[in-house]
Design a protein around this motif. Structure first.
Motif, PDB file in Angstrom:
ATOM      1  N   LEU A  19      -0.429   6.085   5.049  1.00 37.05           N
ATOM      2  CA  LEU A  19      -0.036   4.669   5.082  1.00 37.05           C
ATOM      3  C   LEU A  19       0.912   4.373   6.244  1.00 37.05           C
ATOM      4  CD1 LEU A  19       0.554   3.473   1.416  1.00 37.05           C
ATOM      5  CD2 LEU A  19      -1.020   2.539   3.109  1.00 37.05           C
ATOM      6  N   GLN A  20       1.840   5.295   6.448  1.00 27.60           N
ATOM      7  CA  GLN A  20       2.799   5.091   7.539  1.00 27.60           C
ATOM      8  C   GLN A  20       2.057   5.025   8.885  1.00 27.60           C
ATOM      9  OE1 GLN A  20       6.332   7.431   7.190  1.00 27.60           O
ATOM     10  NE2 GLN A  20       6.916   7.077   9.319  1.00 27.60           N
ATOM     11  N   SER A  31      -2.709   1.832  -0.698  1.00 33.30           N
ATOM     12  CA  SER A  31      -2.418   3.161  -1.257  1.00 33.30           C
ATOM     13  C   SER A  31      -3.413   3.460  -2.382  1.00 33.30           C
ATOM     14  CB  SER A  31      -0.956   3.257  -1.695  1.00 33.30           C
ATOM     15  OG  SER A  31      -0.799   2.903  -3.022  1.00 33.30           O
ATOM     16  N   LYS A  52       0.828  12.490  -3.155  1.00 34.51           N
ATOM     17  CA  LYS A  52       1.652  11.295  -2.983  1.00 34.51           C
ATOM     18  C   LYS A  52       2.228  11.248  -1.564  1.00 34.51           C
ATOM     19  CE  LYS A  52       5.372   8.812  -5.214  1.00 34.51           C
ATOM     20  NZ  LYS A  52       6.592   8.927  -5.966  1.00 34.51           N
ATOM     21  N   GLN A  53       2.661  12.443  -1.109  1.00 29.47           N
ATOM     22  CA  GLN A  53       3.241  12.531   0.234  1.00 29.47           C
ATOM     23  C   GLN A  53       2.187  12.227   1.310  1.00 29.47           C
ATOM     24  OE1 GLN A  53       6.542  12.849   0.994  1.00 29.47           O
ATOM     25  NE2 GLN A  53       5.752  12.363   3.060  1.00 29.47           N
ATOM     26  N   LEU A 103       8.770   1.741   1.515  1.00 26.64           N
ATOM     27  CA  LEU A 103       7.918   2.021   2.681  1.00 26.64           C
ATOM     28  C   LEU A 103       8.131   1.013   3.809  1.00 26.64           C
ATOM     29  CD1 LEU A 103       5.680   3.962   3.726  1.00 26.64           C
ATOM     30  CD2 LEU A 103       4.051   2.207   3.034  1.00 26.64           C
ATOM     31  N   SER A 104       8.284  -0.268   3.444  1.00 25.25           N
ATOM     32  CA  SER A 104       8.457  -1.283   4.493  1.00 25.25           C
ATOM     33  C   SER A 104       9.736  -1.020   5.289  1.00 25.25           C
ATOM     34  CB  SER A 104       8.438  -2.688   3.911  1.00 25.25           C
ATOM     35  OG  SER A 104       9.478  -2.847   2.986  1.00 25.25           O
ATOM     36  N   ASN A 158       0.737  -2.656   0.965  1.00 21.93           N
ATOM     37  CA  ASN A 158       1.107  -1.297   0.572  1.00 21.93           C
ATOM     38  C   ASN A 158       0.353  -0.808  -0.667  1.00 21.93           C
ATOM     39  OD1 ASN A 158       2.424   1.051   0.025  1.00 21.93           O
ATOM     40  ND2 ASN A 158       4.418   0.148  -0.410  1.00 21.93           N
ATOM     41  N   LYS A 186      11.221   1.836   5.622  1.00 20.99           N
ATOM     42  CA  LYS A 186      11.002   3.081   6.366  1.00 20.99           C
ATOM     43  C   LYS A 186      10.238   2.799   7.679  1.00 20.99           C
ATOM     44  CE  LYS A 186       9.312   7.669   5.315  1.00 20.99           C
ATOM     45  NZ  LYS A 186       8.529   8.467   4.381  1.00 20.99           N
ATOM     46  N   ILE A 187       9.239   1.938   7.553  1.00 18.07           N
ATOM     47  CA  ILE A 187       8.409   1.631   8.740  1.00 18.07           C
ATOM     48  C   ILE A 187       9.197   0.794   9.750  1.00 18.07           C
ATOM     49  CG2 ILE A 187       6.382   0.265   9.464  1.00 18.07           C
ATOM     50  CD1 ILE A 187       5.013   1.629   6.993  1.00 18.07           C
ATOM     51  N   VAL A 218      -0.486  10.416   0.968  1.00 22.85           N
ATOM     52  CA  VAL A 218      -0.788   8.973   0.932  1.00 22.85           C
ATOM     53  C   VAL A 218       0.266   8.215   1.738  1.00 22.85           C
ATOM     54  CG1 VAL A 218      -1.005   6.930  -0.552  1.00 22.85           C
ATOM     55  CG2 VAL A 218      -1.979   9.102  -1.287  1.00 22.85           C
ATOM     56  N   GLU A 219       1.521   8.595   1.533  1.00 22.06           N
ATOM     57  CA  GLU A 219       2.591   7.911   2.250  1.00 22.06           C
ATOM     58  C   GLU A 219       2.484   8.132   3.762  1.00 22.06           C
ATOM     59  OE1 GLU A 219       7.377   7.643   2.107  1.00 22.06           O
ATOM     60  OE2 GLU A 219       6.385   8.105   0.210  1.00 22.06           O
ATOM     61  N   MET A 236       7.440   4.696  -2.582  1.00 21.05           N
ATOM     62  CA  MET A 236       6.587   3.618  -2.093  1.00 21.05           C
ATOM     63  C   MET A 236       7.359   2.311  -1.935  1.00 21.05           C
ATOM     64  SD  MET A 236       3.490   4.291  -1.405  1.00 21.05           S
ATOM     65  CE  MET A 236       2.814   5.922  -1.320  1.00 21.05           C
ATOM     66  N   VAL A 246       3.720  -5.090   5.338  1.00 17.96           N
ATOM     67  CA  VAL A 246       3.712  -3.762   4.692  1.00 17.96           C
ATOM     68  C   VAL A 246       3.776  -3.950   3.167  1.00 17.96           C
ATOM     69  CG1 VAL A 246       4.908  -1.545   4.465  1.00 17.96           C
ATOM     70  CG2 VAL A 246       4.781  -2.659   6.700  1.00 17.96           C
ATOM     71  N   ASP A 247       4.678  -4.794   2.723  1.00 10.02           N
ATOM     72  CA  ASP A 247       4.810  -5.006   1.268  1.00 10.02           C
ATOM     73  C   ASP A 247       3.535  -5.611   0.679  1.00 10.02           C
ATOM     74  OD1 ASP A 247       7.350  -4.001   1.181  1.00 10.02           O
ATOM     75  OD2 ASP A 247       8.333  -5.942   1.498  1.00 10.02           O
TER      76      ASP A 247
END
Lengths: 266, 188
Positions: B53-54, B35, B46-47, A4-5, B31, A7-8, B49-50, A1, B27-28
């Motif tokens: 979110l993506q 989530s 978990k995957q 993630l930023s 996030n 990654k995006i 959710v990711e 997590m 995103v930060d």
């Protein structure tokens, strides 16, 4: 997590993604409003239809064509237009609710504003178009005319509609009705002023009773408004005829005179 | 990027249109909240959710020009997440379900405080997570969503209205019905 930023951002850069241009959303939003606007416009045509029917359904002749005003109203309520108006109203509501901000408006706000717009537009079309040319009436003219023709094509009920083909003398006129039958109409009971207004080639409504196989005795003569191209002309014609009727010979007097023909019990 | 962290969402959006890297701040910022929301609303791994979110953040980026400045940005991003979740249920062919963590257990006390009713506090089993989940899952989906938005996500009526795209009056009605239905379920 945690990443993630990153990654995006990487995904955005790798695929060269760009925000969709604003104008695309503006067009989308407008497109969402279109069906609602369209339904409101159709609703306004329904309102127009109701107004058209109310003005052209022979209200002024109700006492000669119907036993009571209530019966006239019941028979002339434009059920189909009311139904279609309600239907399009329902569509309008649903389409507007689907727009981006549609959910913010109260049901009553959407319905009342749509109703108001439909009424205003319907009335505008009614006033503007019908003032000059009735034929642009979305088919209402044809329907209303036919209904009125049927109403006045009942000699057995004391109503005949036809074109004047001959004026024999001061005592009778000859008319050919919509079914092609020729009637010799006795007009001795009609005031002179009215009788004189009957002109060759004009359509006329005759109220009275059958007095022989081809004979009819008239207690009242009325013009056939549908000859006129605009509502304005129709109203002027009605006013003209009214002026020619002496004060004492108003509708009630005509009605009294016609009562003996027992119009509604045939 | 640290210099951007003090900026408001609206200010960031203007910058994102010029520099896509600024989007990382958004995103930060969302996030963790999102989530948590996704986890509460589903049994997603978990995957999953990711992945969800993506998709959400990519959609937010692509549709950033569709964001209406009159709307709270948080409501807008929650709306996109809510719709993404519905799509995920559809693709995954799973029923919308709940997955609460221990910090969520206080929800009934929260509802109770809000309604000034003691009904919710009377139940001995209230402390049991599964019991609460079962009760919430028996609610109509729209009522469950309203309760989650109001009590788990701490959203105002206006925000809920913007997220679910329903009139504020409907939010109030549904919330009231949701609480009544929940009471009935718990009394059984």
């Amino acid at each position: 997590m945690e990443n993630l930023s990153e990654k995006i951002i990487n995904e955005i850069q790798r695929k060269s993604l760009r925000p969709v241009p604003r104008w695309v959303f503006i067009i989308k939003r407008l497109a969402l409003w279109l069906p609602g606007i369209l339904c409101t416009l159709i609703g306004s045509i329904a309102i127009y239809g109701m107004m058209y029917g109310a003005t052209n359904s022979g209200w002024e002749f109700r006492r000669f064509t119907h036993p009571s005003t209530q019966e006239f109203i019941l028979e002339n309520i434009p059920y189909i237009w009311i139904l279609s108006f309600v239907l399009f109203y329902f569509f309008t509501f649903n389409f507007i609710r689907r727009t981006n901000d549609g959910y913010k408006y109260k049901r009553a706000t959407i319905l009342l504003s749509s109703l108001l717009i439909s009424i205003i537009l319907g009335e505008l079309v009614f006033i503007l178009i019908n003032k000059k040319v009735v034929s642009y009436s979305f088919g209402f003219e044809k329907y209303t005319k036919q209904t009125e023709m049927n109403k006045w094509s009942s000699p057995e009920k004391g109503r005949v509609l036809g074109v004047i083909t001959d004026i024999n003398n001061e005592e009778s006129i000859v008319i050919t009705d919509k079914k092609g039958k020729t009637w010799v109409v006795n007009t001795t009971k009609i005031p002179k002023e009215i009788r004189e207004s009957a002109q060759l080639g004009r359509n006329i409504r005759v109220l009275g009773d059958i007095s022989g196989p081809d004979n009819f005795i008239a207690c009242a003569l009325f013009p056939w408004d549908f000859d006129q191209k605009s509502l304005e002309d129709r109203n002027n014609r009605k006013k003209e005829i009214k002026k020619r009727i002496p004060r004492k010979q108003n509708m009630s007097a005509i009605l009294d005179q016609c009562k003996k023909f027992d119009l509604f019990n045939n | 990027m640290d210099t951007y962290k003090t900026l408001t969402d609206s200010e960031l959006i203007k910058l994102i249109l010029k520099n896509s890297e600024v989007f990382g701040v958004i995103v930060d910022r969302y996030n963790e909240k999102l989530s948590k929301y996704i986890k509460r609303r589903s049994h997603a791994t978990k995957q999953d959710v990711e992945d969800i979110l993506q998709n959400v953040f990519i959609k937010v980026y692509k549709n950033i020009n569709d964001y209406d400045q009159n709307l709270n940005f948080s409501s807008w991003i929650y709306r996109i997440t809510y719709n993404e979740l519905i799509d995920w249920y559809r693709k995954d062919k799973t029923r919308a379900s709940l997955s609460l963590d221990d910090t969520d257990i206080g929800i009934l006390e929260k509802i109770s405080d809000d309604t000034k009713e003691d009904d919710f506090k009377r139940f001995d089993k209230l402390k049991e997570k599964e019991y609460i989940i079962q009760a919430l899952e028996k609610l109509k989906p729209e009522y469950r969503e309203i309760l989650i938005q109001k009590y788990f996500e701490d959203k105002s009526y206006e925000e809920i209205s913007d997220i679910l795209k329903i009139p504020i009056g409907t939010v109030a009605t549904w919330l009231n019905r949701a609480k009544n239905d929940l009471k009935k379920i718990l009394k059984k």
